[in-house]
Design an enzyme around this catalytic site. Sequence first.
Site, PDB file in Angstrom:
ATOM      1  N   PRO A   2     -15.597 -66.387 -12.258  1.00  0.00           N
ATOM      2  CA  PRO A   2     -15.024 -67.118 -13.397  1.00  0.00           C
ATOM      3  C   PRO A   2     -15.677 -66.683 -14.709  1.00  0.00           C
ATOM      4  O   PRO A   2     -16.859 -66.367 -14.728  1.00  0.00           O
ATOM      5  CB  PRO A   2     -15.362 -68.584 -13.112  1.00  0.00           C
ATOM      6  N   GLU A   3     -14.891 -66.660 -15.774  1.00  0.00           N
ATOM      7  CA  GLU A   3     -15.445 -66.332 -17.080  1.00  0.00           C
ATOM      8  C   GLU A   3     -15.812 -67.627 -17.807  1.00  0.00           C
ATOM      9  O   GLU A   3     -15.547 -68.732 -17.319  1.00  0.00           O
ATOM     10  CB  GLU A   3     -14.448 -65.472 -17.856  1.00  0.00           C
ATOM     11  N   LYS A  53     -21.844 -68.475 -18.283  1.00  0.00           N
ATOM     12  CA  LYS A  53     -21.368 -68.834 -16.942  1.00  0.00           C
ATOM     13  C   LYS A  53     -22.250 -69.895 -16.284  1.00  0.00           C
ATOM     14  O   LYS A  53     -22.159 -70.126 -15.078  1.00  0.00           O
ATOM     15  CB  LYS A  53     -21.286 -67.563 -16.096  1.00  0.00           C
ATOM     16  N   ARG A 129     -32.726 -67.058 -22.694  1.00  0.00           N
ATOM     17  CA  ARG A 129     -32.542 -65.689 -22.186  1.00  0.00           C
ATOM     18  C   ARG A 129     -31.080 -65.277 -22.188  1.00  0.00           C
ATOM     19  O   ARG A 129     -30.767 -64.128 -21.879  1.00  0.00           O
ATOM     20  CB  ARG A 129     -33.181 -65.552 -20.795  1.00  0.00           C
ATOM     21  N   ASN A 170     -14.938 -59.716 -17.052  1.00  0.00           N
ATOM     22  CA  ASN A 170     -14.177 -58.478 -16.966  1.00  0.00           C
ATOM     23  C   ASN A 170     -12.833 -58.529 -17.697  1.00  0.00           C
ATOM     24  O   ASN A 170     -12.391 -57.534 -18.252  1.00  0.00           O
ATOM     25  CB  ASN A 170     -13.942 -58.165 -15.481  1.00  0.00           C
ATOM     26  N   ARG A 266     -18.034 -52.871 -12.449  1.00  0.00           N
ATOM     27  CA  ARG A 266     -16.750 -53.575 -12.399  1.00  0.00           C
ATOM     28  C   ARG A 266     -15.654 -52.617 -12.853  1.00  0.00           C
ATOM     29  O   ARG A 266     -15.917 -51.636 -13.537  1.00  0.00           O
ATOM     30  CB  ARG A 266     -16.771 -54.795 -13.332  1.00  0.00           C
TER      31      ARG A 266
END
Length: 277
Positions: A2-3, A53, A129, A170, A266
């Site tokens: 999932p984005e 995410k 981070r 992606n 990817r």
Amino acid sequence: MPEGHTIHRLAADYAGAFAAGDPLRVTSPQGKFTDAAALLDRTPLRTTDAHGKHLFLGFGGAPGATGPADWVHIHLGLFGKVTFGPAPAPPPTDTVRLRLADDASYVDLRGPTTCALITDGEKRAIHDRLGPDPLRPDADPDRAYRRISRSRTTIAALLMDQKVVAGVGNVYRAEVLFRHGIDPYRAGRDITAGQWEAIWADLVALMREGVRNNRIDTVRPEHTPEAMGRPPRVDDHGGEVYVYRRAHLPCHICGGEIRTADLAARNLFWCPACQRP
Ligand SMILES: [Zn+2]
């Protein structure tokens, strides 16, 4: 995977499901989160948060405290799934890592890469981070550009690096580069400040729309199936796109063939005619 728009949507959906602030029943039918679930059981969900995410569910905290005492940190990874349903919750299967339930509804989390109880300080370290997230109001796109403008790495790889920009996956990386006519193999340091500003603004707009619609649509009004008189896309990702998973199909703009290659582990998709080096 999932984005970011999916994770922000989940944060809103978790908050919406348990907005009343009633103490929740917190369980881990699978058993991998049992001790933490026992600590959280009978406390209310106070708030939710998302960064890229990463999803955070905030529990407990003294009345009047500035923030929750504990956070559940969730990363869905490739296989994580969240299911919402009305009460009464069905008997859980032994794949449910975390179930939240009240008298009105329940939410099951299955198969996440991460589901851990963390402190406020540990949560801050995760934010630190991660790169700026186009869906967060506190995001600073200049922070991302400082890294991009110094890098020989391709812009396609940089956009997928969560330390540079958080939440882009992606689909959004392929689509935003197409929309700006940028060759995915261009080095970060060859992206101008103006180009980055335009890419960032576009990501903010596209990803906000993704949260609203719960799917990724990236084609401009003049390139929709209706406007072009073409059949809608058939793909389990849904949404109308220019290049993602359209390898060997004709480009909606120039008619040339969409290409695919492996980049940053990817599949990358782009139109070599519209995205010139
Ligand atoms: Zn093209």
